[in-house]
Design an enzyme around this catalytic site. Structure first.
Site, PDB file in Angstrom:
ATOM      1  N   LYS A  17      48.957  27.309  47.262  1.00  0.00           N
ATOM      2  CA  LYS A  17      49.264  28.481  46.417  1.00  0.00           C
ATOM      3  C   LYS A  17      50.651  29.060  46.163  1.00  0.00           C
ATOM      4  O   LYS A  17      51.414  28.748  47.204  1.00  0.00           O
ATOM      5  CB  LYS A  17      48.978  29.730  46.385  1.00  0.00           C
ATOM      6  CG  LYS A  17      49.092  31.272  45.536  1.00  0.00           C
ATOM      7  CD  LYS A  17      48.678  32.167  46.350  1.00  0.00           C
ATOM      8  CE  LYS A  17      48.738  32.814  47.726  1.00  0.00           C
ATOM      9  NZ  LYS A  17      50.451  33.833  47.701  1.00  0.00           N
ATOM     10  N   ARG A  73      49.932  32.395  57.064  1.00  0.00           N
ATOM     11  CA  ARG A  73      50.610  32.218  57.902  1.00  0.00           C
ATOM     12  C   ARG A  73      49.304  31.899  58.899  1.00  0.00           C
ATOM     13  O   ARG A  73      50.439  30.888  59.607  1.00  0.00           O
ATOM     14  CB  ARG A  73      50.952  33.331  58.472  1.00  0.00           C
ATOM     15  CG  ARG A  73      51.768  34.654  57.489  1.00  0.00           C
ATOM     16  CD  ARG A  73      51.590  35.695  57.433  1.00  0.00           C
ATOM     17  NE  ARG A  73      52.291  37.334  56.679  1.00  0.00           N
ATOM     18  CZ  ARG A  73      52.239  37.678  56.404  1.00  0.00           C
ATOM     19  NH1 ARG A  73      51.668  38.520  56.764  1.00  0.00           N
ATOM     20  NH2 ARG A  73      53.264  38.524  55.625  1.00  0.00           N
ATOM     21  N   ASP A 129      50.663  32.194  41.644  1.00  0.00           N
ATOM     22  CA  ASP A 129      50.197  33.359  42.045  1.00  0.00           C
ATOM     23  C   ASP A 129      50.816  34.730  41.674  1.00  0.00           C
ATOM     24  O   ASP A 129      52.097  35.069  42.365  1.00  0.00           O
ATOM     25  CB  ASP A 129      50.101  33.549  43.555  1.00  0.00           C
ATOM     26  CG  ASP A 129      49.459  34.850  43.439  1.00  0.00           C
ATOM     27  OD1 ASP A 129      48.734  35.946  42.837  1.00  0.00           O
ATOM     28  OD2 ASP A 129      49.523  35.061  45.124  1.00  0.00           O
ATOM     29  N   LYS A 170      50.724  37.091  39.143  1.00  0.00           N
ATOM     30  CA  LYS A 170      49.844  38.591  39.387  1.00  0.00           C
ATOM     31  C   LYS A 170      50.861  39.127  37.978  1.00  0.00           C
ATOM     32  O   LYS A 170      50.919  40.712  37.947  1.00  0.00           O
ATOM     33  CB  LYS A 170      49.744  39.535  40.397  1.00  0.00           C
ATOM     34  CG  LYS A 170      49.102  39.005  41.806  1.00  0.00           C
ATOM     35  CD  LYS A 170      49.390  40.225  43.147  1.00  0.00           C
ATOM     36  CE  LYS A 170      49.149  39.246  44.337  1.00  0.00           C
ATOM     37  NZ  LYS A 170      49.696  38.150  44.625  1.00  0.00           N
ATOM     38  N   LEU A 171      50.070  38.951  36.652  1.00  0.00           N
ATOM     39  CA  LEU A 171      51.311  39.194  35.889  1.00  0.00           C
ATOM     40  C   LEU A 171      50.467  40.586  35.364  1.00  0.00           C
ATOM     41  O   LEU A 171      48.558  40.611  35.286  1.00  0.00           O
ATOM     42  CB  LEU A 171      50.682  38.103  34.426  1.00  0.00           C
ATOM     43  CG  LEU A 171      52.136  37.397  34.200  1.00  0.00           C
ATOM     44  CD1 LEU A 171      52.634  36.234  34.754  1.00  0.00           C
ATOM     45  CD2 LEU A 171      51.906  36.904  32.887  1.00  0.00           C
TER      46      LEU A 171
END
Length: 233
Positions: free
Chosen positions: A31, A212, A58, A60-61
């Site tokens: 991603k 993470r 990624d 996020k429009l």
């Protein structure tokens, strides 16, 4: 993108290159988010594609339909495998996003497009007091999921905790891409609705995004293999 998707939460390509080098010979699903894309531009996608990895872009429009449509025409030309929008932008915006991808995909096969329902950092209390949405969190997610389906999208981004309900409502082919995935030994950090890879599989996720737990691990390859083991069990 059937493998766990690794969130490349880095700022520079050098960091990405160092990380990906640990997985020499392995084709990954990764991603690329706002931090990495905005710091480096589209060239970061091209460099990762050269290593034959699958890419979920990624960004996020969330804007008026015409703007999102034009942006998606451009993003389609990057050759990524999946993109996303905010479902809160509405049905017309989501339809425009899909149309933009179709126009921009010269190969005739557009990237998958999914919509963010509610961020995994959002609690029900936050949603109700800050967004002034008075339904339950689940009802909001289900509403956005249904709206995304009506707009012709391929699925949604949601917590694994909502994945089974979405599967029942919109069908098994409707993607349930779930971030907020952690190994049991890891801290949740700023995400609230968090589950393990194994639990995500058991409760209906079609895809998981893991950051993470892998990128900050002492041994990222070992951590990835643990995630993969739980996901494929």
């Amino acid at each position: 993108m059937n493998k766990p998707i690794i969130a490349l939460d880095f700022q520079t390509y050098e960091e990405v290159e160092t990380f990906l080098a640990k997985f020499s010979g392995e084709t990954l699903s990764v991603k690329v988010g706002m931090e990495l894309f905005y710091s480096n531009g589209p060239i970061i996608v091209e460099k990762i594609k050269q290593q034959h990895h699958e890419i979920f872009l990624d960004l996020k429009l969330h804007d008026i339909p015409n703007t999102v449509k034009s942006a998606m025409i451009g993003l389609a030309k990057l050759g990524v495998d999946m993109v996303n929008v905010h479902a809160a932008g509405g049905k017309k915006m989501m339809e425009a996003a899909r149309e933009g991808l179709e126009i921009g995909s010269s190969s005739g096969k557009r990237p998958k497009i999914i919509a963010v329902t509610q961020l995994t950092s959002t609690s029900e209390t936050d949603m109700q007091t800050e967004q002034l949405i008075k339904t339950s969190l689940l009802e909001s997610v289900m509403h956005y999921s249904n709206l995304s389906k009506q707009a012709g999208l391929d699925g949604v981004v949601c917590s694994a905790l909502e994945a089974e309900d979405i599967k029942q409502q919109n069908g098994a082919d409707f993607l349930r891409v779930t971030p907020g995935i952690r190994l049991a030994s890891d801290a949740a950090d700023d995400q609230i609705r968090v589950v393990t890879p194994e639990k995500a599989r058991l409760i209906g996720s079609s895809n998981i995004v893991v950051g993470r737990s892998i990128t900050r691990a002492n041994d990222p390859v070992e951590a990835y293999n643990q995630v993969l083991k739980e996901w494929n069990a």
